[in-house]
Design an enzyme around this catalytic site. Structure first.
Site, PDB file in Angstrom:
ATOM      1  CG  HIS A  95      41.849  58.788  23.111  1.00 13.47           C
ATOM      2  ND1 HIS A  95      41.320  58.290  21.961  1.00 13.47           N
ATOM      3  CD2 HIS A  95      41.867  60.131  22.960  1.00 13.47           C
ATOM      4  CE1 HIS A  95      41.042  59.281  21.133  1.00 13.47           C
ATOM      5  NE2 HIS A  95      41.359  60.414  21.707  1.00 13.47           N
ATOM      6  CG  ASP A 109      40.397  55.134  23.174  1.00 15.73           C
ATOM      7  OD1 ASP A 109      39.415  55.832  23.447  1.00 15.73           O
ATOM      8  OD2 ASP A 109      41.353  55.526  22.464  1.00 15.73           O
TER       9      ASP A 109
HETATM   10  C1  XUL Z   1      38.402  64.138  17.639  1.00 16.19           C
HETATM   11  C2  XUL Z   1      39.684  63.510  17.251  1.00 16.19           C
HETATM   12  C3  XUL Z   1      40.390  62.749  18.323  1.00 16.19           C
HETATM   13  C4  XUL Z   1      41.868  62.826  18.225  1.00 16.19           C
HETATM   14  C5  XUL Z   1      42.598  62.195  19.354  1.00 16.19           C
HETATM   15  O1  XUL Z   1      37.815  64.869  16.646  1.00 16.19           O
HETATM   16  O2  XUL Z   1      40.092  63.601  16.127  1.00 16.19           O
HETATM   17  O3  XUL Z   1      39.951  61.444  18.285  1.00 16.19           O
HETATM   18  O4  XUL Z   1      42.328  62.255  17.039  1.00 16.19           O
HETATM   19  O5  XUL Z   1      42.196  62.667  20.585  1.00 16.19           O
END
Ligand code: XUL
Ligand code: CO
Length: 440
Positions: free
Chosen positions: A99, A102
């Protein structure tokens, strides 16, 4: 500088090895369907759990011992990038995912946040030049900061909606810059807490408008990767719109988006929706929309998303069964959206956890491949539906019947004979294949 001095490159040593820092079952060079295991499984490390996650829970503070924790702010972000590429190289993984939040700290000021992203993306790009590890997917975190408390593209506040658009716009630019093979949407808070204050129709229409704008912008800037939706029924929001794959397909078809999206299926999200992992994979597969996988597992005794590393061989086998039947994952992969437990706080645990996950999927792959080669379940299922291959069944399948014709046929029946589903026997056969996989 080395961040993980205690661990060297992780190699395949085979099932007899007692070396904890070696693969026992995952041999990247093994062949499956004319491809190497490495190319078929396309393992990915999730940046958030591995490098950013600190082991906090609603009751406790961080526990993770991380070699870069002496830094803070942008220095910490930069140190994490260096550490991550050392980790990828030592684990020998082909992919990673992140993300925006992150990799680069998010501030209250959008232009400052975007600048932070640019600095770190440039550093990642530099590392990608010499690393075999590539970017499987990136995404935008639109659920952590307080501005997202009512959602992002389904927020009742148009200012928040615009802010979300700016983040995804940047995310798509980053995807192009780093050659990402996919772009993921997980609707973290895209849902509602109570219908008493919610205009569901407007929220869903807005979400669809948001996706259409993302598609248009991707086209404009030449992003050719696959768009993925990651369903989850709840948590953090009480009801999330991308509840499960079937709900997602309904949404995408309603809004003319289905040609542009596939699904990123997470095991623990499937179980939260009351499904098995393989159910969600199969629903996506039979609709031609199985895109990628967040490989983890939940805990049946806990009702939330525990994101554990996958070690359940039944689950990895049945998941790989679907993935092999799908002909692989195309531009998707097996991303370990999984975190070490709070008590597994050593940096070494990050390696051990990934080894456990990769070995578990390698075993699952071997077992699933043998089951398919021997036609164990396929032959049984074909036989179970045999009545649809001739006579009245074939007419049904070919659309040559109507209710009157079927009534006439039913009236002529003297006896109806059903066949046993043999569920227990099939499970026993599955056990046999699991036990034999590495003893042949
Ligand atoms: C949350 C989840 C996230 C997604 C990406 O449950 O799975 O980390 O994978 O946003
Ligand atoms: Co996930």
């Amino acid at each position: 500088m080395s961040y993980f001095q205690n661990v060297g490159p992780i190699k395949y040593e085979g099932p007899k090895s007692n070396n904890p820092f070696a693969f026992k079952y995952y041999n990247p060079e093994d062949q499956i369907n004319g491809q190497s295991m490495e190319d078929f499984l396309r393992f990915a490390v999730s940046y958030w759990h591995t490098f950013t996650g600190e082991g906090t829970d609603p009751f406790g503070q961080s526990t993770m011992v991380r070699p870069y924790n002496t830094f803070s702010g942008m220095d910490l972000a930069k140190a994490r990038v260096e550490a991550s590429f050392e980790f990828f190289q030592k684990m020998d993984v082909p992919y990673f995912c992140f993300h925006d939040f992150d990799v680069a700290p998010e501030t209250d000021n959008l232009s400052e946040t975007l600048k932070n992203i640019d600095v770190i993306v440039a550093q990642i790009k530099e590392n990608l030049k010499t690393s075999k590890t590539k970017l499987l997917w990136n995404t935008a975190n639109m659920f952590s900061h307080p501005r997202w408390l009512n959602g992002a593209a389904t927020s009742p506040n148009a200012d928040v909606y615009a802010y979300a658009a700016a983040k995804v716009k940047k995310g798509l630019e980053v995807a192009v810059e780093l050659g990402s093979e996919n772009y993921v949407f997980w609707g973290g808070r895209e849902g509602y807490e109570t219908l008493l204050n919610t205009d569901m129709k407007l929220e869903l229409d807005n979400l669809a408008r948001f996706f259409h704008m993302a598609i248009d912008y991707a086209k404009e800037i030449g992003f050719t990767g696959q768009f993925l939706i990651e369903p989850k029924p709840k948590e953090p929001t009480k009801h999330q719109y991308d509840f499960d794959v079937a709900t997602g397909i309904g949404f995408l078809k309603t809004y003319g988006l289905d040609k542009h999206f596939k699904f990123n299926i997470e095991a623990n999200h499937a179980t939260l929706a009351g499904h098995t992992f393989e159910h969600e994979l199969q629903v996506a597969r039979i609709n031609g929309m199985l895109g990628s996988v967040d490989a983890n597992q939940g805990d049946t005794l806990l009702g939330w998303d525990t994101d554990e590393f996958p070690t359940d061989l039944y689950s990895t086998t049945l998941a790989m069964y679907e993935i092999i039947k799908n002909g692989g994952l195309g531009s998707g992969g097996l991303n370990f959206d999984a975190k070490v437990r709070r008590g597994s706080f050593d940096p070494e645990d990050l390696f051990l956890a990934h080894i456990a996950g990769m070995d578990s999927f390698a075993i699952g792959t071997k077992v699933a491949q043998r089951l398919l080669e021997d036609g164990v379940l396929e032959n049984f299922i074909a036989d179970r539906y045999e009545s649809y291959r001739s006579g009245i069944g074939l007419e049904i399948v070919e659309g040559k019947t109507d209710f009157k014709k079927l009534e006439q046929y039913a009236l002529g029946l003297t006896e109806i004979k059903n066949k046993s589903g043999r569920q227990e026997n099939l499970k026993a056969i599955l056990n046999k294949y699991l036990l034999e996989a590495y003893n042949q």
